[in-house]
Design a protein around this motif. Structure first.
Motif, mmCIF file in Angstrom:
data_model
loop_
_atom_site.group_PDB
_atom_site.id
_atom_site.type_symbol
_atom_site.label_atom_id
_atom_site.label_comp_id
_atom_site.label_asym_id
_atom_site.label_seq_id
_atom_site.Cartn_x
_atom_site.Cartn_y
_atom_site.Cartn_z
ATOM 1 N N VAL A 11 79.107 23.262 70.214
ATOM 2 C CA VAL A 11 78.851 23.739 71.565
ATOM 3 C C VAL A 11 78.095 25.058 71.514
ATOM 4 O O VAL A 11 78.413 25.935 70.710
ATOM 5 C CB VAL A 11 80.189 23.926 72.320
ATOM 6 C CG1 VAL A 11 79.965 24.495 73.702
ATOM 7 C CG2 VAL A 11 80.939 22.616 72.403
ATOM 8 N N ASP A 12 77.091 25.191 72.375
ATOM 9 C CA ASP A 12 76.377 26.456 72.514
ATOM 10 C C ASP A 12 77.288 27.406 73.286
ATOM 11 O O ASP A 12 77.664 27.120 74.424
ATOM 12 C CB ASP A 12 75.070 26.227 73.275
ATOM 13 C CG ASP A 12 74.204 27.467 73.338
ATOM 14 O OD1 ASP A 12 74.729 28.559 73.623
ATOM 15 O OD2 ASP A 12 72.990 27.336 73.103
ATOM 16 N N THR A 13 77.670 28.516 72.672
ATOM 17 C CA THR A 13 78.619 29.429 73.307
ATOM 18 C C THR A 13 78.008 30.217 74.458
ATOM 19 O O THR A 13 78.730 30.807 75.257
ATOM 20 C CB THR A 13 79.210 30.410 72.275
ATOM 21 O OG1 THR A 13 78.159 31.170 71.689
ATOM 22 C CG2 THR A 13 79.989 29.681 71.203
ATOM 23 N N LEU A 14 76.697 30.235 74.572
ATOM 24 C CA LEU A 14 76.056 30.972 75.658
ATOM 25 C C LEU A 14 76.091 30.211 76.978
ATOM 26 O O LEU A 14 76.194 30.805 78.048
ATOM 27 C CB LEU A 14 74.615 31.326 75.290
ATOM 28 C CG LEU A 14 74.459 32.208 74.049
ATOM 29 C CD1 LEU A 14 72.987 32.415 73.728
ATOM 30 C CD2 LEU A 14 75.171 33.531 74.241
ATOM 31 N N ASN A 15 76.005 28.876 76.896
ATOM 32 C CA ASN A 15 75.993 28.098 78.135
ATOM 33 C C ASN A 15 77.058 27.000 78.192
ATOM 34 O O ASN A 15 77.153 26.297 79.193
ATOM 35 C CB ASN A 15 74.603 27.504 78.391
ATOM 36 C CG ASN A 15 74.165 26.559 77.296
ATOM 37 O OD1 ASN A 15 74.985 25.987 76.589
ATOM 38 N ND2 ASN A 15 72.863 26.391 77.149
ATOM 39 N N ALA A 20 79.595 27.023 68.269
ATOM 40 C CA ALA A 20 80.965 26.927 67.760
ATOM 41 C C ALA A 20 81.404 25.470 67.720
ATOM 42 O O ALA A 20 80.843 24.618 68.423
ATOM 43 C CB ALA A 20 81.907 27.716 68.659
ATOM 44 N N LEU A 21 82.409 25.204 66.886
ATOM 45 C CA LEU A 21 82.990 23.867 66.840
ATOM 46 C C LEU A 21 84.079 23.760 67.900
ATOM 47 O O LEU A 21 84.898 24.663 68.061
ATOM 48 C CB LEU A 21 83.618 23.596 65.471
ATOM 49 C CG LEU A 21 82.658 23.430 64.308
ATOM 50 C CD1 LEU A 21 83.443 23.235 63.019
ATOM 51 C CD2 LEU A 21 81.729 22.263 64.541
ATOM 52 N N GLN A 22 84.083 22.651 68.597
ATOM 53 C CA GLN A 22 85.111 22.368 69.582
ATOM 54 C C GLN A 22 85.783 21.067 69.152
ATOM 55 O O GLN A 22 85.102 20.051 68.953
ATOM 56 C CB GLN A 22 84.489 22.220 70.966
ATOM 57 C CG GLN A 22 85.482 21.975 72.063
ATOM 58 C CD GLN A 22 84.785 21.864 73.400
ATOM 59 O OE1 GLN A 22 83.877 21.037 73.562
ATOM 60 N NE2 GLN A 22 85.182 22.680 74.348
#
Length: 66
Positions: A42-46, A23-25
Motif C-alpha cells: 500500500v502507498d502510505t501517502l494515499n 508498506a505491507l498490509q
C-alpha cells in the motif's frame, strides 16, 4: 508466544512494489502469518494498493556477531 523472537521472510519472487512510502498490509484469518500468505503493498501517502507479495518461509533472525 514466540518469546520475543524475530522472524525474517524473503518472498521467493521478491517484493518489487515495496519501497519508499510503501508498506505491507496483511489480513489473517488466524493468529499467524504463514508461508503462502499474501500481503498487499500500500502507498502510505494515499492509502492505495499498488501490488502484492507472497510470503516465503519464515526463519528465525540471528543477530550477526561482531
Amino acid at each position: 508466544g514466540s518469546g520475543g523472537r524475530k522472524w525474517v521472510n524473503r518472498p521467493a519472487g521478491g517484493c518489487p512494489d515495496l519501497g519508499f512510502s510503501r508498506a505491507l498490509q496483511t489480513r489473517t484469518t488466524g493468529t499467524r502469518l504463514c508461508r503462502g500468505d499474501i500481503a498487499q503493498v500500500v502507498d502510505t501517502l494515499n492509502g492505495m494498493p499498488v501490488g502484492s507479495c507472497v510470503f516465503g518461509d519464515f526463519t528465525p533472525y540471528v543477530r550477526p556477531r561482531g
